[in-house]
Write an enzyme that holds these catalytic residues in place. Structure first.
Site, PDB file in Angstrom:
ATOM      1  N   CYS A   1       0.823  -1.208   0.000  1.00  0.00           N
ATOM      2  CA  CYS A   1       0.000   0.000   0.000  1.00  0.00           C
ATOM      3  C   CYS A   1       0.859   1.261   0.000  1.00  0.00           C
ATOM      4  CB  CYS A   1      -0.896   0.023   1.218  1.00  0.00           C
ATOM      5  SG  CYS A   1      -1.931  -1.426   1.346  1.00  0.00           S
TER       6      CYS A   1
ATOM      7  N   ASN B   1      -1.930   1.597   5.751  1.00  0.00           N
ATOM      8  CA  ASN B   1      -0.990   0.628   5.179  1.00  0.00           C
ATOM      9  C   ASN B   1      -0.633  -0.328   6.300  1.00  0.00           C
ATOM     10  OD1 ASN B   1       1.136  -0.753   4.043  1.00  0.00           O
ATOM     11  ND2 ASN B   1       2.571   0.981   4.064  1.00  0.00           N
ATOM     12  N   GLY B   2      -0.816  -1.638   6.083  1.00  0.00           N
ATOM     13  CA  GLY B   2      -0.462  -2.599   7.134  1.00  0.00           C
ATOM     14  C   GLY B   2      -1.636  -3.482   7.477  1.00  0.00           C
TER      15      GLY B   2
ATOM     16  N   GLU C   1      18.495 -16.931  -8.416  1.00  0.00           N
ATOM     17  CA  GLU C   1      18.124 -15.557  -8.743  1.00  0.00           C
ATOM     18  C   GLU C   1      17.592 -15.460 -10.185  1.00  0.00           C
ATOM     19  OE1 GLU C   1      17.393 -13.126  -7.180  1.00  0.00           O
ATOM     20  OE2 GLU C   1      17.617 -11.389  -8.475  1.00  0.00           O
TER      21      GLU C   1
ATOM     22  N   GLU D   1       8.985 -14.324 -11.931  1.00  0.00           N
ATOM     23  CA  GLU D   1       8.189 -13.211 -11.393  1.00  0.00           C
ATOM     24  C   GLU D   1       7.750 -12.216 -12.455  1.00  0.00           C
ATOM     25  OE1 GLU D   1      10.162 -10.900  -8.360  1.00  0.00           O
ATOM     26  OE2 GLU D   1      12.044 -10.880  -9.459  1.00  0.00           O
TER      27      GLU D   1
ATOM     28  N   HIS E   1      18.430 -36.424  -8.665  1.00  0.00           N
ATOM     29  CA  HIS E   1      17.612 -36.898  -7.543  1.00  0.00           C
ATOM     30  C   HIS E   1      16.163 -36.457  -7.674  1.00  0.00           C
ATOM     31  CE1 HIS E   1      21.212 -38.362  -5.663  1.00  0.00           C
ATOM     32  NE2 HIS E   1      21.788 -37.193  -5.906  1.00  0.00           N
TER      33      HIS E   1
ATOM     34  N   ARG F   1       5.375   0.422  -6.442  1.00  0.00           N
ATOM     35  CA  ARG F   1       5.432  -0.457  -5.280  1.00  0.00           C
ATOM     36  C   ARG F   1       4.487  -1.636  -5.422  1.00  0.00           C
ATOM     37  NH1 ARG F   1       7.643   1.807  -0.819  1.00  0.00           N
ATOM     38  NH2 ARG F   1       6.170   0.875   0.621  1.00  0.00           N
TER      39      ARG F   1
ATOM     40  N   LYS G   1       6.697  -4.045  -4.337  1.00  0.00           N
ATOM     41  CA  LYS G   1       8.127  -3.762  -4.202  1.00  0.00           C
ATOM     42  C   LYS G   1       8.571  -3.892  -2.754  1.00  0.00           C
ATOM     43  CE  LYS G   1      12.170  -2.438  -5.605  1.00  0.00           C
ATOM     44  NZ  LYS G   1      12.954  -3.535  -6.203  1.00  0.00           N
TER      45      LYS G   1
ATOM     46  N   LYS H   1      13.866 -14.263 -11.214  1.00  0.00           N
ATOM     47  CA  LYS H   1      13.613 -13.140 -12.132  1.00  0.00           C
ATOM     48  C   LYS H   1      12.652 -13.580 -13.226  1.00  0.00           C
ATOM     49  CE  LYS H   1      14.666 -10.671 -10.200  1.00  0.00           C
ATOM     50  NZ  LYS H   1      15.307 -10.304  -8.990  1.00  0.00           N
TER      51      LYS H   1
ATOM     52  N   TRP I   1      -2.790  -2.823  -1.773  1.00  0.00           N
ATOM     53  CA  TRP I   1      -2.364  -4.181  -2.149  1.00  0.00           C
ATOM     54  C   TRP I   1      -3.122  -5.098  -1.205  1.00  0.00           C
ATOM     55  CZ3 TRP I   1       0.398  -8.348   0.024  1.00  0.00           C
ATOM     56  CH2 TRP I   1       0.925  -9.256  -0.890  1.00  0.00           C
TER      57      TRP I   1
HETATM   58  C1  F6R Z   1      12.534 -10.123  -6.359  1.00  0.00           C
HETATM   59  C2  F6R Z   1      12.490  -9.214  -5.254  1.00  0.00           C
HETATM   60  C3  F6R Z   1      12.052  -9.729  -3.943  1.00  0.00           C
HETATM   61  C4  F6R Z   1      12.754  -8.985  -2.805  1.00  0.00           C
HETATM   62  C5  F6R Z   1      12.174  -9.421  -1.461  1.00  0.00           C
HETATM   63  C6  F6R Z   1      12.900  -8.792  -0.299  1.00  0.00           C
HETATM   64  O1  F6R Z   1      12.951  -9.511  -7.528  1.00  0.00           O
HETATM   65  O2  F6R Z   1      12.773  -8.057  -5.394  1.00  0.00           O
HETATM   66  O3  F6R Z   1      12.246 -11.101  -3.842  1.00  0.00           O
HETATM   67  O4  F6R Z   1      14.125  -9.263  -2.860  1.00  0.00           O
HETATM   68  O5  F6R Z   1      10.817  -9.072  -1.411  1.00  0.00           O
HETATM   69  O6  F6R Z   1      12.827  -7.409  -0.356  1.00  0.00           O
HETATM   70  P1  F6R Z   1      13.827  -6.497   0.444  1.00  0.00           P
HETATM   71  O7  F6R Z   1      15.170  -6.698  -0.113  1.00  0.00           O
HETATM   72  O8  F6R Z   1      13.303  -5.115   0.276  1.00  0.00           O
HETATM   73  O9  F6R Z   1      13.780  -6.962   1.876  1.00  0.00           O
END
Ligand code: F6R
Length: 612
Positions: free
Chosen positions: A2, A100-101, A485, A492, A508, A27, A607, A489, A74
């Site tokens: 949010c 927010n929360g 990673e 997502e 396995h 975000r 985000k 990427k 959100w």
């Molecule tokens: C993926 C991504 C997320 C963040 C995760 C932690 O691309 O960005 O997996 O890495 O939500 O976020 P932070 O680093 O802000 O704690």
């Protein structure tokens, strides 16, 4: 997650609020709303669409409102429906609230206000707050918030306004959701995050937990929620600039940020390494405390955890300290075993991730020293740690983290080197040799990004494989977290299912997934496990799957083992992850674009994850 913005001042604020909401869009959100104090009272509009749709909904009609609040939601409690979008109004339409929360005791609160005769129009936790406030409100919002606040459990930040108080917004926050005040000339903003108003003012004051904030055109006043004298709060100059929130000619924020990696790496190294000397200012532990660390526990989520997994290899390899890296949300609910000689290293780009913050709190309660690696100055994690190491990647807007990952790995490299130096595990010559190679990383990363052959191959791979149903990523040793990673990427932003496995583990189980239509991305840069990796690639090819290998420049031999090879420059084995991840980011990016997807705002993702 949010986003919140509020304004009080002499200007008509509808446009300011909508612009602010647009700045918060990155975000991640699924609905949005606004409330304005017009001449005939509070007027609210909400939609499950984007801010552009809200803009269309509120129309171009002149609004004289000089007090208002906006929200991007959100969904947590209650589905993505107009009626669950914020702001919420009291039944008499005189009070408005947005949040927010989460209110964890929302079931009880909703039942209570329903029993008191309030009509609930949504499924949300937030709506309970506006009704609770209307029960006690008698013309003074600060007093009403003070009375209701002790009833709220959870983690939250909220704004309240009243039709009868035409210049006032009252705000409060508990636990990690942030709030920041922006002080303009005769006008004041309050928001969950700086970019919402940075175009208007850079003079900011951060809201601290459990205080009541009275926002008016002349500024903000802060009091402890429980009573007592007003709190003096320093006005700071925000260091971010609005330009960083622009795409700067790139088609998306994510692409811009991928290309910013050489700068992010260079800035993160900065003056921290010079001719064999390492300076990790802000780490919060003396050299002797650092030298006596006998275990390192790394916690983080998602991409940050993947960086931590790279860090684990580096710290064990160079400093010889037992190191583990764990998912913050799991670690905190185990009964983790550690003592005060353990260094807990939290990694969080935003510094606001709820699970990482909770893990940090647990570690400190149990007496461990906690150092956080974060990209956001003044974020909640910086206040919850003994020491802070900042990545200097600049504001990251794309939901899929790219430049912060490479900056985190860079910082972990510096930390591992420093620990090794203090424990005399590497000679000064070895530290200098690694340091010199580290100093070359920005230039090497730039070469990856400027390589036309690599770009052409990434495009070809995207066109060839974008419609496949599954991708497997394989790597070994320090290449394995890079596969995790790369797989994250791709899934997502393209929504293609992916999995990442250590090469030796494939037989396995996951080998059963392979067939002639499976693309397998193999991180096979030169290393002490290169031959082992080649054997794994052979196992893949024997099942007729397609191999896309990431390999070291000059290693021509790999071409006979792989269908497609993407070369990255040679560096030492330990620094290879920073280069090897870039082609994986580009592959994910190009595939998502080929599929026509919105890479900056992937579905369901936020985000900053400020809820558990
Ligand atoms: C993926 C991504 C997320 C963040 C995760 C932690 O691309 O960005 O997996 O890495 O939500 O976020 P932070 O680093 O802000 O704690």
């Amino acid at each position: 997650m949010c986003g919140i913005i509020g304004y009080t001042g002499p200007r008509a604020c509808k446009g300011l609020l909508l612009d602010g909401l647009e700045r918060l869009e990155y975000r991640g959100y699924d609905s949005t709303g606004i409330v304005l104090l017009e001449e005939d009272g509070l007027v609210r509009d909400r939609t499950t669409g984007k801010v552009a749709e809200l803009r269309a909904l509120v129309g171009a009609n002149h609004s004289s409102a000089r007090l208002g609040m906006g929200h991007t939601r959100w969904a947590t409690h209650g589905g993505v429906e107009d009626r669950n979008a914020h702001p919420f109004l009291s039944n008499d339409g005189r009070l408005a609230v947005l949040m927010n929360g989460i209110f964890e005791n929302y079931v009880d609160l909703r039942a209570e206000v329903a029993a008191a005769g309030h009509e609930l129009s949504s499924e949300t936790d937030t709506e309970a707050l506006v009704h609770l406030l209307s029960e006690v409100y008698d013309g003074d919002l600060v007093e009403a918030v003070r009375r209701v606040y002790p009833r709220l459990e959870g983690h939250f930040a909220f704004l309240v306004m009243a039709a009868d108080e035409p210049e006032r917004i009252v705000a409060a926050r508990h636990a990690w959701p942030p709030l920041v005040v922006g002080r303009g000339d005769g006008e004041t903003f309050i928001a969950s995050f700086l970019p919402a108003f940075l175009e208007q003012t850079r003079q900011v004051q951060y809201v601290v937990e459990d205080e009541v904030v009275d926002v008016s055109p002349s500024g903000a006043r802060f009091w402890p929620m429980a009573g007592g004298p007003a709190i003096e709060r320093e006005i700071e100059e925000a260091d971010a600039s609005i330009e960083v929130a622009e795409k700067g000619g790139y088609e998306t924020f994510m692409l811009k940020e991928i290309y910013e990696q050489p700068t992010a790496i260079a800035d993160t190294i900065g003056e921290r390494y010079r001719n064999g000397a390492l300076h990790l200012d802000g780490i919060g532990l003396s050299d002797s405390e650092l030298a006596s660390v006998n275990r390192v526990l790394i916690v983080g989520c998602g991409t940050a955890l993947h960086a931590g997994l790279v860090g684990r290899y580096l710290i064990e390899e160079w400093a010889g300290i037992a190191t583990e890296a764990d998912v913050a949300s799991e670690w905190r609910y185990r009964n983790p075993v550690f003592d005060p000689s353990t260094l807990v290293l939290a990694i969080s780009q935003s510094g606001e991730t709820a699970d990482t913050l909770a893990a940090m709190q647990l570690a400190r309660e149990r007496g461990a020293k906690v150092v956080v690696i974060t990209n956001v100055m003044g974020s909640a994690a910086t206040r919850a740690a003994d020491g802070v190491l900042y990545t200097r990647a600049g504001l990251e807007i794309g939901v899929a983290s790219t430049k912060c990952f490479t900056a985190q790995v860079t910082l972990l490299t510096l930390l591992a080197l420093r620990l090794a130096q203090l424990r005399w595990r590497l000679s000064p010559e070895q530290v200098s040799a690694i340091g010199s190679e580290l100093a070359r990383l920005p230039e090497l990363a730039q070469r990856v990004l400027d390589d036309p052959a690599l770009e052409a191959k990434v495009d070809m791979i995207a066109r060839r494989f974008a419609h496949d149903r599954f991708f497997l990523f394989l790597g070994r040793h320090i290449g394995f977290p890079i596969c995790l990673e790369g797989a994250l990427k791709l899934k997502e932003i393209s929504y293609i299912p992916t999995d990442a496995y250590p090469g030796g583990e494939m037989k396995h189980g996951p080998i059963a997934l392979l067939s002639d239509d499976t693309p397998v991305v193999a991180v096979a840069t030169d290393s002490h496990v290169f031959e082992k990796m080649i054997s794994n690639i052979q196992e893949v090819r024997a099942r007729k799957a397609h191999v896309i290998a990431i390999a070291t420049e000059g290693n021509d031999a790999i071409a006979i083992h792989a269908d497609h090879v993407l070369y990255v420059p040679r560096t030492i084995e330990e620094l290879q992850p920073v280069l090897a991840v870039i082609p994986l980011q580009l592959i994910a990016y190009r595939i998502a674009r080929t599929l026509g997807l919105d890479v900056d705002r992937p579905r369901n993702l936020a985000k900053t994850v400020t809820v558990e």
